[in-house]
Scaffold this motif. Sequence first.
Motif, PDB file in Angstrom:
ATOM      1  N   PRO A   1       0.786  -1.242   0.000  1.00 25.65           N
ATOM      2  CA  PRO A   1       0.000   0.000   0.000  1.00 25.65           C
ATOM      3  C   PRO A   1       0.812   1.284   0.000  1.00 25.65           C
ATOM      4  CG  PRO A   1      -1.048  -1.606   1.422  1.00 25.65           C
ATOM      5  CD  PRO A   1       0.249  -2.221   0.975  1.00 25.65           C
ATOM      6  N   PHE A   2       1.951   1.308   0.678  1.00 25.78           N
ATOM      7  CA  PHE A   2       2.784   2.521   0.697  1.00 25.78           C
ATOM      8  C   PHE A   2       3.139   2.956  -0.711  1.00 25.78           C
ATOM      9  CE2 PHE A   2       6.951   4.539   0.600  1.00 25.78           C
ATOM     10  CZ  PHE A   2       6.792   5.565   1.514  1.00 25.78           C
ATOM     11  N   PHE A   3       3.559   2.005  -1.542  1.00 34.32           N
ATOM     12  CA  PHE A   3       3.922   2.326  -2.919  1.00 34.32           C
ATOM     13  C   PHE A   3       2.685   2.455  -3.812  1.00 34.32           C
ATOM     14  CE2 PHE A   3       7.801   0.213  -1.328  1.00 34.32           C
ATOM     15  CZ  PHE A   3       8.701   1.230  -1.565  1.00 34.32           C
ATOM     16  N   GLU A   4       1.653   1.687  -3.487  1.00 30.31           N
ATOM     17  CA  GLU A   4       0.421   1.751  -4.273  1.00 30.31           C
ATOM     18  C   GLU A   4      -0.172   3.159  -4.249  1.00 30.31           C
ATOM     19  OE1 GLU A   4      -3.979  -0.452  -4.306  1.00 30.31           O
ATOM     20  OE2 GLU A   4      -2.446  -1.029  -2.849  1.00 30.31           O
ATOM     21  N   ARG A   5       0.003   3.865  -3.133  1.00 31.83           N
ATOM     22  CA  ARG A   5      -0.560   5.210  -2.995  1.00 31.83           C
ATOM     23  C   ARG A   5       0.377   6.300  -3.521  1.00 31.83           C
ATOM     24  NH1 ARG A   5      -2.393   2.901   2.132  1.00 31.83           N
ATOM     25  NH2 ARG A   5      -0.462   3.626   3.122  1.00 31.83           N
ATOM     26  N   ALA A   6       1.594   5.923  -3.892  1.00 34.04           N
ATOM     27  CA  ALA A   6       2.590   6.919  -4.300  1.00 34.04           C
ATOM     28  C   ALA A   6       2.316   7.439  -5.716  1.00 34.04           C
ATOM     29  CB  ALA A   6       3.986   6.318  -4.237  1.00 34.04           C
ATOM     30  N   GLY A   7       2.721   8.685  -5.943  1.00 31.32           N
ATOM     31  CA  GLY A   7       2.568   9.278  -7.253  1.00 31.32           C
ATOM     32  C   GLY A   7       3.725   8.947  -8.183  1.00 31.32           C
TER      33      GLY A   7
ATOM     34  N   ASP B   1       5.975  10.894  -9.606  1.00 32.12           N
ATOM     35  CA  ASP B   1       7.242  11.544  -9.277  1.00 32.12           C
ATOM     36  C   ASP B   1       7.950  10.839  -8.129  1.00 32.12           C
ATOM     37  OD1 ASP B   1       6.907  13.389 -11.269  1.00 32.12           O
ATOM     38  OD2 ASP B   1       6.180  14.983  -9.952  1.00 32.12           O
ATOM     39  N   TYR B   2       7.188  10.436  -7.124  1.00 28.08           N
ATOM     40  CA  TYR B   2       7.796   9.731  -5.997  1.00 28.08           C
ATOM     41  C   TYR B   2       8.403   8.405  -6.451  1.00 28.08           C
ATOM     42  CZ  TYR B   2       8.509   7.484  -1.504  1.00 28.08           C
ATOM     43  OH  TYR B   2       9.092   6.855  -0.440  1.00 28.08           O
TER      44      TYR B   2
ATOM     45  N   THR C   1      -3.577  -1.933 -15.308  1.00 32.71           N
ATOM     46  CA  THR C   1      -4.382  -1.139 -14.388  1.00 32.71           C
ATOM     47  C   THR C   1      -3.844   0.286 -14.337  1.00 32.71           C
ATOM     48  OG1 THR C   1      -2.984  -1.628 -12.477  1.00 32.71           O
ATOM     49  CG2 THR C   1      -4.735  -3.218 -12.986  1.00 32.71           C
ATOM     50  N   GLU C   2      -4.590   1.170 -13.694  1.00 35.48           N
ATOM     51  CA  GLU C   2      -4.107   2.550 -13.546  1.00 35.48           C
ATOM     52  C   GLU C   2      -2.812   2.583 -12.739  1.00 35.48           C
ATOM     53  OE1 GLU C   2      -5.162   5.293 -15.142  1.00 35.48           O
ATOM     54  OE2 GLU C   2      -6.325   3.738 -16.183  1.00 35.48           O
ATOM     55  N   LEU C   3      -2.684   1.707 -11.741  1.00 34.15           N
ATOM     56  CA  LEU C   3      -1.435   1.643 -10.977  1.00 34.15           C
ATOM     57  C   LEU C   3      -0.298   1.144 -11.859  1.00 34.15           C
ATOM     58  CD1 LEU C   3       0.274   1.800  -8.436  1.00 34.15           C
ATOM     59  CD2 LEU C   3      -0.680  -0.418  -7.717  1.00 34.15           C
ATOM     60  N   ASP C   4      -0.556   0.136 -12.670  1.00 34.19           N
ATOM     61  CA  ASP C   4       0.473  -0.336 -13.610  1.00 34.19           C
ATOM     62  C   ASP C   4       0.962   0.826 -14.476  1.00 34.19           C
ATOM     63  OD1 ASP C   4       0.166  -2.974 -12.747  1.00 34.19           O
ATOM     64  OD2 ASP C   4      -1.206  -3.503 -14.377  1.00 34.19           O
ATOM     65  N   LYS C   5       0.032   1.599 -15.020  1.00 42.96           N
ATOM     66  CA  LYS C   5       0.401   2.704 -15.905  1.00 42.96           C
ATOM     67  C   LYS C   5       1.227   3.752 -15.167  1.00 42.96           C
ATOM     68  CE  LYS C   5      -3.712   2.003 -18.755  1.00 42.96           C
ATOM     69  NZ  LYS C   5      -5.038   2.533 -19.161  1.00 42.96           N
ATOM     70  N   ARG C   6       0.897   3.989 -13.897  1.00 39.67           N
ATOM     71  CA  ARG C   6       1.670   4.942 -13.109  1.00 39.67           C
ATOM     72  C   ARG C   6       3.098   4.443 -12.912  1.00 39.67           C
ATOM     73  NH1 ARG C   6      -0.409   5.235  -7.417  1.00 39.67           N
ATOM     74  NH2 ARG C   6      -2.352   4.894  -8.550  1.00 39.67           N
TER      75      ARG C   6
ATOM     76  N   ALA D   1       6.603   6.119 -14.313  1.00 37.79           N
ATOM     77  CA  ALA D   1       7.725   6.408 -13.414  1.00 37.79           C
ATOM     78  C   ALA D   1       8.983   5.694 -13.882  1.00 37.79           C
ATOM     79  CB  ALA D   1       7.367   5.989 -11.989  1.00 37.79           C
ATOM     80  N   ALA D   2       8.833   4.447 -14.317  1.00 36.57           N
ATOM     81  CA  ALA D   2       9.975   3.678 -14.810  1.00 36.57           C
ATOM     82  C   ALA D   2      10.564   4.326 -16.054  1.00 36.57           C
ATOM     83  CB  ALA D   2       9.550   2.246 -15.110  1.00 36.57           C
TER      84      ALA D   2
END
Length: 314
Positions: free
Chosen positions: A101-107, A109-110, A144-149, A153-154
């Motif tokens: 969850p810590f990383f799941e909620r990260a934006g 840039d983070y 998923t939207e998290l995958d795309k984020r 970032a990558a």
Amino acid sequence: MNTVLGPVPAEELGIVAVHEHIGYGMPGSELDATWWKTPEERYAETVPKLRRFHERGGGTFVDVTGICNGRDVDYYRSLSAKTGVHIVACTGFVGGDTALPFFERAGVDYLARQFVHEITVGIGGTGARAGVIKVGVSRGGRMTELDKRIYRAAARAAVTTGVPILTHLAIDPEPAVAIFAEEGLPLHRVLFGHADDGVNAPNTPDVWIAEQGGRIGFDTFGYETELEDPPFWARPRKERLDHFLGFVGKGFLDQALVSADANCSPLGWPGVKGHTVNYIFDDLIPDLRAAGLDEATLTRLLHDNPAGFLTIQD
């Protein structure tokens, strides 16, 4: 190229296993008593496999166990020193569904700063720098939207640092290709993995990805339906080989990379009995020779292609 014991020139990499695991597990599996192992037990499982890999000509083992999946860089450093195998560690995540969850909620840039730090400064307090970035498609077959984020970032981290990206699965690649283009990352810096497994191969447009400039990972060699207890992603040995040879025959040799995706000492993931990174030497290379590939082609496939991919680029 970054290894856990420091930079190594491309010419010293030897044969490269570009998609492997020292010990992979889902988040939290290390707390399940089923998977508790002493350091001695983990060494007893892993060291003989890496030593045999080295004795057969294997020079470099790329561990693509992402953050939250059992990555243990101090352990990798010890294994590398003990066996003589160069070990490359990754930053990033196997998929959004493996991010705690810590990383799941990260934006974005983070996450990008996290990846850049692990590539340029080091992972944790080890001083060992990551050499690749891992991203992936979550279970379900669509990004998923998290995958795309994470992919975005990558891409930013790859552009900033010059290290490449390696993906878990090559299904639903259109959003990934679009993200990489938007972030200015050339597709030859991305290896789209698991194009050959039995579940996802029918849904992987490997030729289309290659035509866009991406590299393709045929990296589940050895997971065969002929095994006594095959995993659900297994595939007939000849069918996988024919798929690979057909892809190379279309003119994409320089964009192809191979590996076994083996798990040296499973953590929270059962692995497959008898399947190790040494499938590359025991079966894959003999199969490729029998199919007519000459030694120059094998060198391109097992050394030149991964060396070019792993080399940090300005």
